[in-house]
Design a protein around this motif. Structure first.
Motif, PDB file in Angstrom:
ATOM      1  N   UNK A 209      -0.352   7.165   1.170  1.00 28.61           N
ATOM      2  CA  UNK A 209       0.060   5.826   1.618  1.00 28.61           C
ATOM      3  C   UNK A 209       1.410   5.443   1.016  1.00 28.61           C
ATOM      4  N   UNK A 210       1.599   5.731  -0.264  1.00 29.82           N
ATOM      5  CA  UNK A 210       2.887   5.438  -0.913  1.00 29.82           C
ATOM      6  C   UNK A 210       3.996   6.239  -0.243  1.00 29.82           C
ATOM      7  N   UNK A 211       3.715   7.495   0.025  1.00 28.76           N
ATOM      8  CA  UNK A 211       4.690   8.373   0.673  1.00 28.76           C
ATOM      9  C   UNK A 211       5.077   7.842   2.041  1.00 28.76           C
ATOM     10  N   UNK A 212       4.100   7.397   2.820  1.00 25.35           N
ATOM     11  CA  UNK A 212       4.358   6.931   4.182  1.00 25.35           C
ATOM     12  C   UNK A 212       5.238   5.681   4.188  1.00 25.35           C
ATOM     13  N   UNK A 213       4.933   4.731   3.339  1.00 23.05           N
ATOM     14  CA  UNK A 213       5.706   3.484   3.361  1.00 23.05           C
ATOM     15  C   UNK A 213       7.070   3.627   2.711  1.00 23.05           C
ATOM     16  N   UNK A 214       7.269   4.729   1.960  1.00 19.38           N
ATOM     17  CA  UNK A 214       8.551   4.946   1.273  1.00 19.38           C
ATOM     18  C   UNK A 214       9.422   5.975   1.971  1.00 19.38           C
ATOM     19  N   UNK A 215       8.940   6.552   3.060  1.00 19.40           N
ATOM     20  CA  UNK A 215       9.651   7.622   3.768  1.00 19.40           C
ATOM     21  C   UNK A 215       9.985   8.765   2.814  1.00 19.40           C
ATOM     22  N   UNK A 216       9.034   9.087   1.970  1.00 22.17           N
ATOM     23  CA  UNK A 216       9.186  10.179   1.009  1.00 22.17           C
ATOM     24  C   UNK A 216       8.385  11.388   1.511  1.00 22.17           C
ATOM     25  N   UNK A 217       8.279  12.409   0.668  1.00 15.73           N
ATOM     26  CA  UNK A 217       7.497  13.598   1.000  1.00 15.73           C
ATOM     27  C   UNK A 217       6.569  13.921  -0.167  1.00 15.73           C
ATOM     28  N   UNK A 256      -5.374  13.414   8.147  1.00 14.32           N
ATOM     29  CA  UNK A 256      -5.722  12.339   9.080  1.00 14.32           C
ATOM     30  C   UNK A 256      -5.594  10.960   8.453  1.00 14.32           C
ATOM     31  N   UNK A 257      -5.674  10.901   7.129  1.00 11.62           N
ATOM     32  CA  UNK A 257      -5.743   9.609   6.448  1.00 11.62           C
ATOM     33  C   UNK A 257      -4.579   8.701   6.799  1.00 11.62           C
ATOM     34  N   UNK A 258      -3.360   9.230   6.720  1.00 14.11           N
ATOM     35  CA  UNK A 258      -2.181   8.435   7.071  1.00 14.11           C
ATOM     36  C   UNK A 258      -1.220   9.333   7.837  1.00 14.11           C
ATOM     37  N   UNK A 259      -1.207   9.238   9.158  1.00 13.20           N
ATOM     38  CA  UNK A 259      -0.363  10.131   9.971  1.00 13.20           C
ATOM     39  C   UNK A 259       1.126   9.982   9.715  1.00 13.20           C
ATOM     40  N   UNK A 260       1.533   8.926   8.995  1.00 16.86           N
ATOM     41  CA  UNK A 260       2.947   8.745   8.696  1.00 16.86           C
ATOM     42  C   UNK A 260       3.362   9.406   7.389  1.00 16.86           C
ATOM     43  N   UNK A 261       2.399   9.935   6.654  1.00 19.54           N
ATOM     44  CA  UNK A 261       2.708  10.579   5.370  1.00 19.54           C
ATOM     45  C   UNK A 261       3.191  12.001   5.615  1.00 19.54           C
ATOM     46  N   UNK A 262       4.402  12.309   5.168  1.00 17.24           N
ATOM     47  CA  UNK A 262       4.975  13.645   5.351  1.00 17.24           C
ATOM     48  C   UNK A 262       4.480  14.563   4.235  1.00 17.24           C
ATOM     49  N   UNK A 290       2.204  15.191  11.127  1.00 17.05           N
ATOM     50  CA  UNK A 290       2.781  14.894   9.812  1.00 17.05           C
ATOM     51  C   UNK A 290       2.771  16.083   8.868  1.00 17.05           C
ATOM     52  N   UNK A 291       2.213  17.205   9.301  1.00 14.30           N
ATOM     53  CA  UNK A 291       2.163  18.403   8.464  1.00 14.30           C
ATOM     54  C   UNK A 291       3.411  19.253   8.652  1.00 14.30           C
ATOM     55  N   UNK A 292       4.046  19.590   7.536  1.00 10.23           N
ATOM     56  CA  UNK A 292       5.161  20.528   7.502  1.00 10.23           C
ATOM     57  C   UNK A 292       4.750  21.694   6.603  1.00 10.23           C
TER      58      UNK A 292
END
Length: 389
Positions: A209-217, A256-262, A290-292
């Protein structure tokens, strides 16, 4: 004009010049290397380029260069700590190998280990060279907190607050994200920890969740076990258990938890159990945008799942996967680069001795890719994913 001539000139002439260059280079390398490992590297780096018919590009880059998004510095601990020397050693490696940029991170350290270290040990040295380095944090702070929480399904309010506070501090200090974080980490030798928590642990969901809202990885080390299995014969390090529980379902729950988390699944191609196949990669990449994956050219124990054959050719199933998902892969060499002042023994120094071979294998792999795919995997995807300059 000269560049255009290189790009559009006679293909046979280009291949001939390139073959001559490789032949001359390989003869120099061959005289310099000794022993069985050196002989293997000679065979790898000198294999004829034209033999990879399926991957033969229409034009070749004049020089292979790439960004490595998964690098560790070995700077020692205590009064002899020298991360400045490790950073200088990394700069020298970059110049020699043609690397564009390195993303440095601490390894995933276990709870209770002596003298854990995180980004604070090396960040100031890296910031002196912003065009050469970026960094991640949390391997020596967030990861020990995660491992200390263990298999607990939920954690207390205070631990969640401390975990989130540390994560936000890491980002404020200029990190591009969090790494190296692990839910399952096999021990490779003495003093190399075995670590295991549920991949959908509440702290990992919080980090997503932190990663998603911060546009981090999140750089995520996850040794995959697709079904309950016993330990392999080579797993002789004392920390490894005698059996392993399947962990794929929990990893999918995290994705699946947060699809915006890279989430960057580290060490693709270096499969330890034999379960991380190209078919499985394809299924997960299709299901979870969101998976790399970061590619490590040091082979794992299941060599059949590595992108390169022993002769240095790209396996056809890997080429098809990369062509079908060209925006989802980066190079994460897992290079350990040590200061010349560091002495003694330990996993970091041992792994640093393998880094030159990994770089040679990486160069061989990138040479075999079609030009557009080479550019994406070598550096364009990394620039976009990590927000690099």
């Amino acid at each position: 004009m000269a560049r255009n001539a290189l790009r559009h000139g006679d293909r046979d002439g280009l291949n001939m010049r390139r073959t001559t260059f490789l032949s001359n280079s390989c003869s120099v390398i061959g005289r310099a290397l000794l022993g069985l490992a050196a002989g293997w590297l000679w065979a790898l780096s000198c294999s004829p380029v034209g033999e990879t018919r399926a991957a033969e590009p229409t034009e070749r880059p004049s020089r292979i260069t790439w960004i490595d998004v998964h690098v560790h510095l070995v700077g020692g601990r205590g009064k002899n700590e020298d991360y400045g020397g490790a950073a200088r050693a990394a700069l020298a490696v970059m110049q020699e190998a043609g690397l564009r940029k390195l993303v440095v991170m601490p390894p995933p350290q276990a709870y209770g280990r002596v003298s854990p270290y995180d980004y604070e040990s090396f960040a100031a040295h890296l910031k002196e060279h912003p065009k050469s380095f970026a960094f991640l944090g949390g391997g020596g702070s967030l990861n020990p907190m995660l491992q200390a929480a263990g298999e607990s399904a939920e954690v207390g309010v205070e631990l969640r607050r401390s975990f989130e506070s540390k994560a936000m501090e890491i980002l404020r200090q200029g990190a591009r994200g969090f790494g190296e974080i692990t839910a399952h980490h096999l021990s490779q030798q003495a003093d190399h920890p075995y670590e295991s928590v549920a991949a959908d642990h509440s702290l990992l969901r919080l980090l997503a969740d932190i990663t998603a809202r911060s546009n981090a990885v999140v750089d995520f080390h996850f040794d995959l076990v697709a079904e309950d299995t016993n330990a392999r014969a080579w797993m002789s390090s004392p920390p490894n258990p005698s059996s392993f529980r399947a962990n794929l379902a929990s990893f999918e729950r995290l994705l699946r938890h947060n699809p915006k988390a890279k989430i960057v699944w580290a060490h693709a191609g270096s499969d330890m159990f034999g379960y991380w196949t190209t078919d499985l990669s394809r299924t997960l990449l299709q299901k979870y945008p969101n998976l790399q994956m970061s590619l490590r050219m040091a082979p794992g124990r299941a060599a059949e799942n590595h992108p390169l054959t022993r002769e240095g050719e790209i396996r056809p199933q890997w080429l098809r996967l990369l062509l079908d998902f060209p925006d989802r892969f980066v190079i994460g060499g897992d290079q350990f680069i040590a200061s010349s002042s560091v002495r003694g023994e330990g996993p970091g120094l041992t792994f640093s001795q393998r880094a030159p071979i990994t770089r040679e294998r990486t160069r061989t792999f990138l040479e075999r890719l079609p030009p557009d795919l080479y550019r994406k995997i070598a550096y364009e995807n990394a620039v976009r994913l990590y927000g690099l300059e």
